[in-house]
Design a protein around this motif. Structure first.
Motif, PDB file in Angstrom:
ATOM      1  N   VAL A   6      51.976 -27.334 -24.255  1.00 39.92           N
ATOM      2  CA  VAL A   6      53.301 -27.655 -24.766  1.00 39.92           C
ATOM      3  C   VAL A   6      54.279 -27.654 -23.606  1.00 39.92           C
ATOM      4  CG1 VAL A   6      52.941 -26.793 -27.113  1.00 39.92           C
ATOM      5  CG2 VAL A   6      53.758 -25.240 -25.352  1.00 39.92           C
ATOM      6  N   GLU A   7      55.242 -28.552 -23.697  1.00 34.97           N
ATOM      7  CA  GLU A   7      56.308 -28.569 -22.698  1.00 34.97           C
ATOM      8  C   GLU A   7      57.526 -27.928 -23.329  1.00 34.97           C
ATOM      9  OE1 GLU A   7      58.819 -31.619 -19.857  1.00 34.97           O
ATOM     10  OE2 GLU A   7      57.172 -32.391 -21.053  1.00 34.97           O
ATOM     11  N   ILE A   8      58.074 -26.937 -22.649  1.00 40.12           N
ATOM     12  CA  ILE A   8      59.233 -26.247 -23.198  1.00 40.12           C
ATOM     13  C   ILE A   8      60.333 -26.148 -22.153  1.00 40.12           C
ATOM     14  CG2 ILE A   8      57.866 -24.891 -24.815  1.00 40.12           C
ATOM     15  CD1 ILE A   8      58.541 -22.495 -22.885  1.00 40.12           C
ATOM     16  N   GLY A   9      61.532 -26.015 -22.657  1.00 42.19           N
ATOM     17  CA  GLY A   9      62.684 -25.753 -21.819  1.00 42.19           C
ATOM     18  C   GLY A   9      63.354 -24.492 -22.322  1.00 42.19           C
ATOM     19  N   LEU A  10      63.770 -23.660 -21.422  1.00 43.37           N
ATOM     20  CA  LEU A  10      64.490 -22.454 -21.781  1.00 43.37           C
ATOM     21  C   LEU A  10      65.433 -22.106 -20.641  1.00 43.37           C
ATOM     22  CD1 LEU A  10      62.117 -19.393 -21.423  1.00 43.37           C
ATOM     23  CD2 LEU A  10      61.393 -21.671 -20.926  1.00 43.37           C
ATOM     24  N   VAL A  11      66.378 -21.250 -20.905  1.00 40.95           N
ATOM     25  CA  VAL A  11      67.327 -20.825 -19.883  1.00 40.95           C
ATOM     26  C   VAL A  11      67.000 -19.381 -19.538  1.00 40.95           C
ATOM     27  CG1 VAL A  11      69.760 -20.469 -19.321  1.00 40.95           C
ATOM     28  CG2 VAL A  11      69.075 -22.405 -20.763  1.00 40.95           C
ATOM     29  N   VAL A  12      66.588 -19.159 -18.291  1.00 43.03           N
ATOM     30  CA  VAL A  12      66.206 -17.827 -17.843  1.00 43.03           C
ATOM     31  C   VAL A  12      67.219 -17.360 -16.811  1.00 43.03           C
ATOM     32  CG1 VAL A  12      64.394 -16.428 -16.783  1.00 43.03           C
ATOM     33  CG2 VAL A  12      63.773 -18.364 -18.249  1.00 43.03           C
ATOM     34  N   ASN A  13      67.894 -16.272 -17.137  1.00 41.34           N
ATOM     35  CA  ASN A  13      68.921 -15.708 -16.248  1.00 41.34           C
ATOM     36  C   ASN A  13      69.940 -16.765 -15.829  1.00 41.34           C
ATOM     37  OD1 ASN A  13      67.631 -13.211 -16.399  1.00 41.34           O
ATOM     38  ND2 ASN A  13      66.347 -13.669 -14.627  1.00 41.34           N
ATOM     39  N   GLY A  14      70.304 -17.626 -16.794  1.00 41.69           N
ATOM     40  CA  GLY A  14      71.320 -18.633 -16.553  1.00 41.69           C
ATOM     41  C   GLY A  14      70.823 -19.918 -15.916  1.00 41.69           C
ATOM     42  N   ARG A  15      69.554 -19.993 -15.636  1.00 41.71           N
ATOM     43  CA  ARG A  15      68.991 -21.174 -14.973  1.00 41.71           C
ATOM     44  C   ARG A  15      68.038 -21.897 -15.931  1.00 41.71           C
ATOM     45  NH1 ARG A  15      65.301 -20.884  -9.542  1.00 41.71           N
ATOM     46  NH2 ARG A  15      64.492 -22.969  -9.777  1.00 41.71           N
ATOM     47  N   ALA A  69      56.460 -20.369 -26.145  1.00 42.06           N
ATOM     48  CA  ALA A  69      56.852 -21.538 -26.936  1.00 42.06           C
ATOM     49  C   ALA A  69      57.923 -21.172 -27.964  1.00 42.06           C
ATOM     50  CB  ALA A  69      55.634 -22.151 -27.620  1.00 42.06           C
ATOM     51  N   SER A  70      57.905 -19.931 -28.446  1.00 44.48           N
ATOM     52  CA  SER A  70      58.919 -19.519 -29.428  1.00 44.48           C
ATOM     53  C   SER A  70      60.276 -19.293 -28.774  1.00 44.48           C
ATOM     54  CB  SER A  70      58.466 -18.257 -30.175  1.00 44.48           C
ATOM     55  OG  SER A  70      58.522 -17.135 -29.315  1.00 44.48           O
ATOM     56  N   ALA A  71      60.312 -19.243 -27.455  1.00 42.71           N
ATOM     57  CA  ALA A  71      61.575 -19.076 -26.725  1.00 42.71           C
ATOM     58  C   ALA A  71      62.167 -20.414 -26.292  1.00 42.71           C
ATOM     59  CB  ALA A  71      61.360 -18.171 -25.511  1.00 42.71           C
ATOM     60  N   ALA A  72      61.526 -21.506 -26.666  1.00 36.24           N
ATOM     61  CA  ALA A  72      62.023 -22.837 -26.282  1.00 36.24           C
ATOM     62  C   ALA A  72      63.458 -23.018 -26.748  1.00 36.24           C
ATOM     63  CB  ALA A  72      61.129 -23.925 -26.875  1.00 36.24           C
ATOM     64  N   GLY A  73      64.295 -23.478 -25.836  1.00 30.61           N
ATOM     65  CA  GLY A  73      65.689 -23.733 -26.140  1.00 30.61           C
ATOM     66  C   GLY A  73      66.561 -22.494 -26.223  1.00 30.61           C
ATOM     67  N   ARG A  74      66.011 -21.355 -25.911  1.00 28.23           N
ATOM     68  CA  ARG A  74      66.753 -20.094 -26.040  1.00 28.23           C
ATOM     69  C   ARG A  74      67.118 -19.532 -24.674  1.00 28.23           C
ATOM     70  NH1 ARG A  74      63.514 -16.845 -30.504  1.00 28.23           N
ATOM     71  NH2 ARG A  74      65.496 -15.843 -30.857  1.00 28.23           N
ATOM     72  N   ARG A  75      68.004 -18.543 -24.667  1.00 28.11           N
ATOM     73  CA  ARG A  75      68.417 -17.855 -23.448  1.00 28.11           C
ATOM     74  C   ARG A  75      67.583 -16.597 -23.275  1.00 28.11           C
ATOM     75  NH1 ARG A  75      72.791 -15.396 -24.206  1.00 28.11           N
ATOM     76  NH2 ARG A  75      72.807 -15.717 -26.435  1.00 28.11           N
ATOM     77  N   VAL A  76      66.943 -16.479 -22.120  1.00 24.58           N
ATOM     78  CA  VAL A  76      66.113 -15.321 -21.808  1.00 24.58           C
ATOM     79  C   VAL A  76      66.757 -14.582 -20.642  1.00 24.58           C
ATOM     80  CG1 VAL A  76      63.839 -14.549 -21.034  1.00 24.58           C
ATOM     81  CG2 VAL A  76      64.033 -16.501 -22.594  1.00 24.58           C
ATOM     82  N   GLY A  77      66.890 -13.273 -20.785  1.00 26.13           N
ATOM     83  CA  GLY A  77      67.435 -12.455 -19.711  1.00 26.13           C
ATOM     84  C   GLY A  77      66.414 -11.434 -19.268  1.00 26.13           C
ATOM     85  N   THR A  78      66.245 -11.316 -17.956  1.00 24.24           N
ATOM     86  CA  THR A  78      65.328 -10.329 -17.390  1.00 24.24           C
ATOM     87  C   THR A  78      66.111  -9.381 -16.495  1.00 24.24           C
ATOM     88  OG1 THR A  78      64.785 -11.520 -15.355  1.00 24.24           O
ATOM     89  CG2 THR A  78      63.508 -12.093 -17.343  1.00 24.24           C
ATOM     90  N   VAL A  79      65.459  -8.354 -16.040  1.00 26.06           N
ATOM     91  CA  VAL A  79      66.126  -7.370 -15.172  1.00 26.06           C
ATOM     92  C   VAL A  79      66.645  -8.029 -13.897  1.00 26.06           C
ATOM     93  CG1 VAL A  79      64.056  -6.553 -13.930  1.00 26.06           C
ATOM     94  CG2 VAL A  79      65.969  -4.964 -14.398  1.00 26.06           C
ATOM     95  N   GLU A  80      65.995  -9.081 -13.441  1.00 26.62           N
ATOM     96  CA  GLU A  80      66.452  -9.776 -12.232  1.00 26.62           C
ATOM     97  C   GLU A  80      67.813 -10.441 -12.431  1.00 26.62           C
ATOM     98  OE1 GLU A  80      61.896 -10.026 -11.915  1.00 26.62           O
ATOM     99  OE2 GLU A  80      63.377 -10.207 -13.518  1.00 26.62           O
ATOM    100  N   GLY A  81      68.168 -10.714 -13.676  1.00 25.41           N
ATOM    101  CA  GLY A  81      69.418 -11.394 -13.961  1.00 25.41           C
ATOM    102  C   GLY A  81      70.597 -10.470 -14.216  1.00 25.41           C
ATOM    103  N   LEU A  82      70.416  -9.171 -14.139  1.00 28.72           N
ATOM    104  CA  LEU A  82      71.500  -8.242 -14.450  1.00 28.72           C
ATOM    105  C   LEU A  82      72.509  -8.079 -13.323  1.00 28.72           C
ATOM    106  CD1 LEU A  82      69.664  -5.355 -16.336  1.00 28.72           C
ATOM    107  CD2 LEU A  82      71.059  -7.190 -17.306  1.00 28.72           C
ATOM    108  N   ALA A  83      72.035  -7.941 -12.115  1.00 26.60           N
ATOM    109  CA  ALA A  83      72.934  -7.695 -10.978  1.00 26.60           C
ATOM    110  C   ALA A  83      73.769  -8.933 -10.692  1.00 26.60           C
ATOM    111  CB  ALA A  83      72.127  -7.296  -9.747  1.00 26.60           C
TER     112      ALA A  83
END
Length: 160
Positions: A6-15, A69-83
């Motif tokens: 599956v091809e998915i797009g998501l936003v991870v740490n604003g990217r 795949a369930s995160a497609a189109g959603r915003r994901v935040g990880t610890v790398e994106g906090l600072a």
């Protein structure tokens, strides 16, 4: 695309990220293996320890139990994106100031849970903090310092 891909797009740490993945790949594995975001840890791989906690659309989730795949189109935040550059997030700073870790393996999941519960306003008492953080296991037993860090971050207005 191959079978099961599956091809998915998501936003991870604003990217914005685009991935071609097997439909059975977890969010944890996609973050670590495809996007090289290794701050999210694979602990038990069964949803029992909380080391893999990330935010999806602002809510904490166990990334080892979440299909990417369930995160497609959603915003994901990880610890790398906090600072913010060299400036740590107030929760990260509180964990340092309160010595709220020992081996550090659970720390990123603990921090991500702490950030979420502060945003949710669920830090009224130490007992409430303990209850809300109960899904994150610390094998070293740094729980009192973790509670102190959440309390410190709350006093510093960390709910951003």
């Amino acid at each position: 695309m191959g079978a099961g891909q599956v091809e998915i797009g998501l936003v991870v740490n604003g990217r914005t990220e685009r991935l071609l993945v097997d439909s059975r790949v977890t969010l944890l594995d996609a973050l670590r293996e495809r996007l090289a975001l290794t701050g999210t840890k694979k602990g038990c791989d069964r949803g029992q320890c909380g080391a893999c906690t990330v935010h999806v659309d602002g809510r904490r989730v166990l990334s080892c139990l979440t299909l990417v795949a369930s995160a497609a189109g959603r915003r994901v935040g990880t610890v790398e994106g906090l600072a913010d550059g060299d400036r740590l997030h107030p929760v990260q700073q509180a964990f340092l100031d309160c010595d709220a870790f020992q081996c550090g393996f659970c720390t990123s999941g603990q921090i991500m849970s702490a950030v979420a519960l502060l945003q949710e306003g669920r830090t009224g008492s130490d007992d409430e903090i303990r209850e809300q953080m109960s899904g994150n296991i610390c094998r070293c037993g740094a729980y009192e310092n973790i509670v102190a860090a959440v309390r410190t971050a709350r006093r510093g207005g960390a709910a951003r």
